[in-house]
Structure formats: structure tokens, C-alpha cells
Scaffold this active site. Structure first.
Site, PDB file in Angstrom:
ATOM      1  N   VAL A  30       0.811  -1.224   0.000  1.00 31.47           N
ATOM      2  CA  VAL A  30       0.000   0.000   0.000  1.00 31.47           C
ATOM      3  C   VAL A  30       0.842   1.271   0.000  1.00 31.47           C
ATOM      4  O   VAL A  30       0.342   2.351  -0.338  1.00 31.47           O
ATOM      5  CB  VAL A  30      -0.981   0.039   1.197  1.00 31.47           C
ATOM      6  CG1 VAL A  30      -2.016  -1.067   1.073  1.00 31.47           C
ATOM      7  CG2 VAL A  30      -0.235  -0.036   2.534  1.00 31.47           C
TER       8      VAL A  30
ATOM      9  N   CYS B  92      -8.054  -1.024   4.952  1.00 34.22           N
ATOM     10  CA  CYS B  92      -7.985  -1.844   6.168  1.00 34.22           C
ATOM     11  C   CYS B  92      -6.561  -2.298   6.485  1.00 34.22           C
ATOM     12  O   CYS B  92      -6.322  -2.821   7.573  1.00 34.22           O
ATOM     13  CB  CYS B  92      -8.864  -3.087   6.030  1.00 34.22           C
ATOM     14  SG  CYS B  92     -10.632  -2.754   5.899  1.00 34.22           S
TER      15      CYS B  92
ATOM     16  N   TYR C 284       1.693   3.344  16.968  1.00 34.85           N
ATOM     17  CA  TYR C 284       0.386   2.935  16.446  1.00 34.85           C
ATOM     18  C   TYR C 284      -0.654   4.031  16.666  1.00 34.85           C
ATOM     19  O   TYR C 284      -1.414   4.377  15.759  1.00 34.85           O
ATOM     20  CB  TYR C 284      -0.050   1.643  17.141  1.00 34.85           C
ATOM     21  CG  TYR C 284      -1.362   1.085  16.662  1.00 34.85           C
ATOM     22  CD1 TYR C 284      -1.472   0.502  15.402  1.00 34.85           C
ATOM     23  CD2 TYR C 284      -2.502   1.127  17.471  1.00 34.85           C
ATOM     24  CE1 TYR C 284      -2.684  -0.025  14.961  1.00 34.85           C
ATOM     25  CE2 TYR C 284      -3.708   0.606  17.039  1.00 34.85           C
ATOM     26  CZ  TYR C 284      -3.795   0.021  15.781  1.00 34.85           C
ATOM     27  OH  TYR C 284      -4.989  -0.483  15.352  1.00 34.85           O
TER      28      TYR C 284
ATOM     29  N   LYS D  40      -2.745   6.051  13.759  1.00 35.96           N
ATOM     30  CA  LYS D  40      -4.203   6.005  13.679  1.00 35.96           C
ATOM     31  C   LYS D  40      -4.814   7.370  14.010  1.00 35.96           C
ATOM     32  O   LYS D  40      -5.863   7.736  13.469  1.00 35.96           O
ATOM     33  CB  LYS D  40      -4.751   4.928  14.618  1.00 35.96           C
ATOM     34  CG  LYS D  40      -4.372   3.505  14.195  1.00 35.96           C
ATOM     35  CD  LYS D  40      -4.871   3.189  12.797  1.00 35.96           C
ATOM     36  CE  LYS D  40      -4.666   1.732  12.423  1.00 35.96           C
ATOM     37  NZ  LYS D  40      -5.212   1.401  11.088  1.00 35.96           N
TER      38      LYS D  40
END
Length: 250
Positions: free
Chosen positions: A57, A80, A156, A160
Site C-alpha cells: 500500500v 484496512c 500505532y 491512527k
């Protein structure tokens, strides 16, 4: 928005949230391209209507090549793909590994942006589906950690949190092209990472979830993604799908 005559791209489609979402849109009649790493695809089960394509990606050329495989007008992109490696700012081994931090942001945040921008360019080339000029939807995946990152989640949570922060700006950028942008922030979901985990661990994990007091299901994420596509007035929003959990420090 009806996507039965269009195409959908889903990243992280070989397992977990991505697999359930790809299956859900294939069942709705869409042509689905599922992007994942080749090694993940090798372990995945075949799903009718979903074409799994090996791609990173974070790579412009690989994502572009995957999008080129669609023959129907592109209508939806669902991001996702992601990783959740842990590390504290400081641990007994010293400072957080800088390359690990960069890699997590590269996959979770830059990868999401890369797919969003390339898919949006395809979506804007399609004819509008309604009188409002709507052409399609981009759905990104954040996490409850975007709001309450736990110990060891600094990279993380940053990645996010970045996905969440992009939502309203991207929705405003893409409004003139008739493209909506919505983010889902899941809580604790029953994905392959929990395979082999003991019942006692799961019980401890779910004890802090208000209601329903269980792990979320990938199919519930897929249902929410399908609802977002169908609900034409949802835009620029991050939706928490977490059973009202607010993550504790640990």
C-alpha cells in the site's frame, strides 16, 4: 449509493477486517479488488467475486497497477491494511527504535493516504450516481487507540490519530469531486491476531468493554462499511465501533 455496477478496492483483504469487507461488497454485486502482501494472499481462502492482488500500500506503482485491473467504474475504496507492532518511548532496551516508528507510520498512515489519493483519482473519473453529483466513497480505518493509546502504542496511536485527523480535511478536499470520506475507529476486534490466545486472556480483555461485553466481529465492521456507502449524508466523520470502550493505560 448503489455499488452493484461499480468496483470496490479493499486493502488488507487477505484476512480480518479487509477480508470480511471484501466479501460483503462482493455479495452486494460489486467487482472487488483486494490488495494485500503476496505472502498474506498465499494463506488466504478464495472468495467469490474478490480478486486478490499482491501490492504494497505504500507503493504508488503497485497500487496503481492493482487499480488498473478494474473494469467497472470505481466507486469505493476501503483502507484496512495496517500493522500494530508495539514499543515504548523508553524501555529497558533504550529509546524506541526510530525505523520501527517510521515503518508503522509509513504503512498505517502514508499507505492509507496513498491508496486514498490514487483511488479518489479513479472515482472522480466516473459519472455521478445521483442528482447531488456523488461519485463514490473512501472509508479509512483508525482505531480506539487514536483517542486513548495504551502503553507501548505510541507509534500505532500516532498513525491512527493521523488517519482520524485526515478525515475532515480529505472530505473537504474531495467534496468538489463528489467523493465522501468517512473513517471507522474499531475497538477490540476478533481478528487472526487472537488465534491461539487463551480463553482467560480473552476474558480479561473483554472485561473492560461496557456492552456488548465481547470482541467485535470483522463482519460488524463490514456491515458498517456497507452502511456508510449506502448513507449518502455521512461525510467527514470518524465513527467509533467499540462497544463504548475507553482504553485504559494498559
Amino acid at each position: 449509493m448503489d455499488i452493484s455496477t461499480g468496483s470496490v478496492v479493499v486493502t488488507g483483504a487477505a484476512s480480518g477486517l479487509g477480508s470480511a469487507t471484501a466479501r460483503r461488497f462482493a455479495e452486494a454485486g460489486a467487482q472487488v479488488i483486494g490488495i494485500d502482501l503476496p505472502e498474506s494472499i498465499a494463506k488466504a481462502d478464495a472468495v467469490d467475486g474478490v480478486r486478490l492482488v499482491g501490492a504494497d500500500v505504500t507503493s504508488e506503482s503497485e497500487v496503481t497497477a492493482a487499480l488498473d485491473l478494474t473494469s467497472a467504474p470505481m466507486r469505493v475504496a476501503v483502507n484496512c491494511a495496517g500493522v500494530g507492532w508495539v514499543g515504548r518511548v523508553l524501555s529497558k532496551d533504550g529509546p524506541h527504535d526510530l525505523q520501527l516508528y517510521r515503518r508503522i507510520l509509513d504503512i498505517n498512515l502514508v499507505g492509507t493516504f496513498n491508496v486514498m489519493r490514487l483511488a479518489a483519482d479513479r472515482i472522480r473519473q466516473a459519472d455521478p450516481v445521483d442528482g447531488d453529483g456523488q461519485r463514490g466513497v473512501v472509508i479509512n480505518t483508525a482505531s480506539a487507540a487514536a483517542f486513548e493509546g495504551q502503553v507501548g502504542q505510541v507509534a500505532y496511536a500516532a498513525s491512527k490519530g493521523g488517519v482520524h485527523a485526515m478525515t475532515i480535511s480529505a472530505a473537504r478536499d474531495l467534496a468538489s469531486s463528489g467523493i465522501r470520506v468517512v473513517t471507522i475507529a474499531p475497538g477490540t476486534i476478533e481478528t487472526p491476531m487472537f488465534a491461539g490466545v487463551s480463553d482467560d486472556f480473552i476474558s480479561t480483555l473483554t472485561s473492560g468493554i461496557p456492552f456488548p461485553q465481547r470482541l467485535g466481529k470483522p463482519e460488524e465492521f463490514a456491515d458498517l462499511a456497507a452502511f456508510i456507502v449506502a448513507h449518502d449524508y455521512l461525510n467527514g466523520e470518524t465513527i467509533r465501533m467499540d462497544a463504548a470502550i475507553r482504553m485504559a493505560p494498559r
